[in-house]
Enzyme design. Structure first.
Site, PDB file in Angstrom:
ATOM      1  CD1 TRP A  10      -5.727  51.464 -24.793  1.00  0.00           C
ATOM      2  CD2 TRP A  10      -7.487  52.816 -25.015  1.00  0.00           C
ATOM      3  NE1 TRP A  10      -5.497  52.256 -25.883  1.00  0.00           N
ATOM      4  CE2 TRP A  10      -6.558  53.099 -26.049  1.00  0.00           C
ATOM      5  CE3 TRP A  10      -8.671  53.547 -24.965  1.00  0.00           C
ATOM      6  CZ2 TRP A  10      -6.786  54.085 -27.016  1.00  0.00           C
ATOM      7  CZ3 TRP A  10      -8.906  54.520 -25.932  1.00  0.00           C
ATOM      8  CH2 TRP A  10      -7.971  54.785 -26.937  1.00  0.00           C
ATOM      9  CE  LYS A  11      -4.070  45.971 -18.134  1.00  0.00           C
ATOM     10  NZ  LYS A  11      -3.138  45.527 -17.090  1.00  0.00           N
ATOM     11  CG  HIS A  94      -6.550  40.569 -18.680  1.00  0.00           C
ATOM     12  ND1 HIS A  94      -6.179  41.030 -17.429  1.00  0.00           N
ATOM     13  CD2 HIS A  94      -5.675  41.120 -19.560  1.00  0.00           C
ATOM     14  CE1 HIS A  94      -5.124  41.828 -17.563  1.00  0.00           C
ATOM     15  NE2 HIS A  94      -4.799  41.888 -18.843  1.00  0.00           N
ATOM     16  CD  GLU A  96      -5.739  43.960 -15.007  1.00  0.00           C
ATOM     17  OE1 GLU A  96      -6.684  44.433 -15.677  1.00  0.00           O
ATOM     18  OE2 GLU A  96      -4.581  44.413 -15.062  1.00  0.00           O
ATOM     19  CB  SER A 211       5.808  45.372 -18.473  1.00  0.00           C
ATOM     20  OG  SER A 211       5.029  45.524 -17.297  1.00  0.00           O
ATOM     21  N   GLY A 232      -0.293  46.803 -22.466  1.00  0.00           N
ATOM     22  CA  GLY A 232      -1.104  47.500 -21.482  1.00  0.00           C
ATOM     23  C   GLY A 232      -0.816  48.987 -21.446  1.00  0.00           C
ATOM     24  N   GLY A 233      -0.011  49.415 -20.468  1.00  0.00           N
ATOM     25  CA  GLY A 233       0.237  50.838 -20.259  1.00  0.00           C
ATOM     26  C   GLY A 233       0.727  51.572 -21.486  1.00  0.00           C
TER      27      GLY A 233
END
Length: 249
Positions: A10-11, A94, A96, A211, A232-233
């Protein structure tokens, strides 16, 4: 036979409402028997998620952890703390974290060891930038990241790691590596692992992250060396994440 894992990262997103929605949906969802699914929410939601997911097949993951078990590390969270909340998986390295927070290979290795120390399964994230791919350096970059960590582990430790290949250029951009591109890198990682041990290469799970969504999951997961996804999204949408999980059956 490697058990597929669909992991939702979910970041820095989510809410108590979303946690409850996932708990309700997955408590009654029909998932493939040979599948593991996990959600990696932000730290503040771990307690709520543990309760909401209690009657569901969803496991809990953390997005990172501090290498130290305790101490003067303001704003950080340790492995023993995560274990108290029932966390079973933790992301390490990760892209990020590597890019935005300048985590080095050494720091990634330290975090991975900290996870293993408290019986949390580390998900080692590796991947190349668009410039590195365009320069033809994909495998060189990816295998360096894999090798830095795996070469410093004992054989028994290596067997407890999951590797997630996440091409940086395909994260949150809507661009996805083709199944063939993803498979090529996964096969390269597995061949590299075979240099340590053939059994390790055959048994270690490799996830694709970049993605993955409800529309492309089945084709990606059909590749012989892709054992699941780091989503992710699409993991922020109950129906989409459920569809991805069902694609892994």
């Amino acid at each position: 036979m490697r058990t597929p894992l669909i992991a939702g990262n979910w970041k820095m997103n989510g809410s108590t409402e979303l946690v409850e929605a996932f708990g309700q949906a997955f408590s009654s969802a029909a998932l493939p028997n040979s599948l593991e699914a996990a959600i990696f929410p932000p730290y503040p939601y771990l307690g709520a998620a543990r309760a909401a997911f209690a009657e569901s097949p969803l496991a809990l993951g953390a997005q990172t952890l501090n290498p130290h078990p305790a101490g003067a590390h303001t704003g950080e969270v340790s492995g023993p703390m995560l274990r108290e909340f029932g966390v079973q998986y933790a992301l390490v390295g990760h892209s990020e974290r590597r890019q935005l927070y300048r985590e080095s290979d050494e720091q990634v290795h330290e975090r991975l060891l900290a996870a293993l120390e408290v019986d949390i399964v580390p998900v080692l994230c590796v991947g190349e930038s668009l410039a590195e791919r365009d320069a033809g350096h994909t495998l060189q970059v990816v295998l360096h990241q894999v090798g830095y960590v795996m070469s410093r582990l004992e054989p028994a430790q290596r067997e407890r790691v999951i590797i997630a290949y996440e091409p940086v250029w395909a994260i949150g951009t809507g661009r996805t590596a083709t199944p063939e591109q993803a498979q090529e890198v996964m096969a390269g990682i597995r061949a590299y692992l075979a240099e340590f041990d053939r059994g390790l290469a055959d048994g270690l799970r490799l996830l694709y992250g970049g993605s993955m969504n409800a529309g492309n999951a089945a084709e990606l997961l059909a590749q012989p060396d892709i054992d699941g996804g780091l989503v992710g999204g699409a993991s922020l949408k109950v129906d989409d994440f459920l569809a991805i999980c069902q694609s892994a059956g």
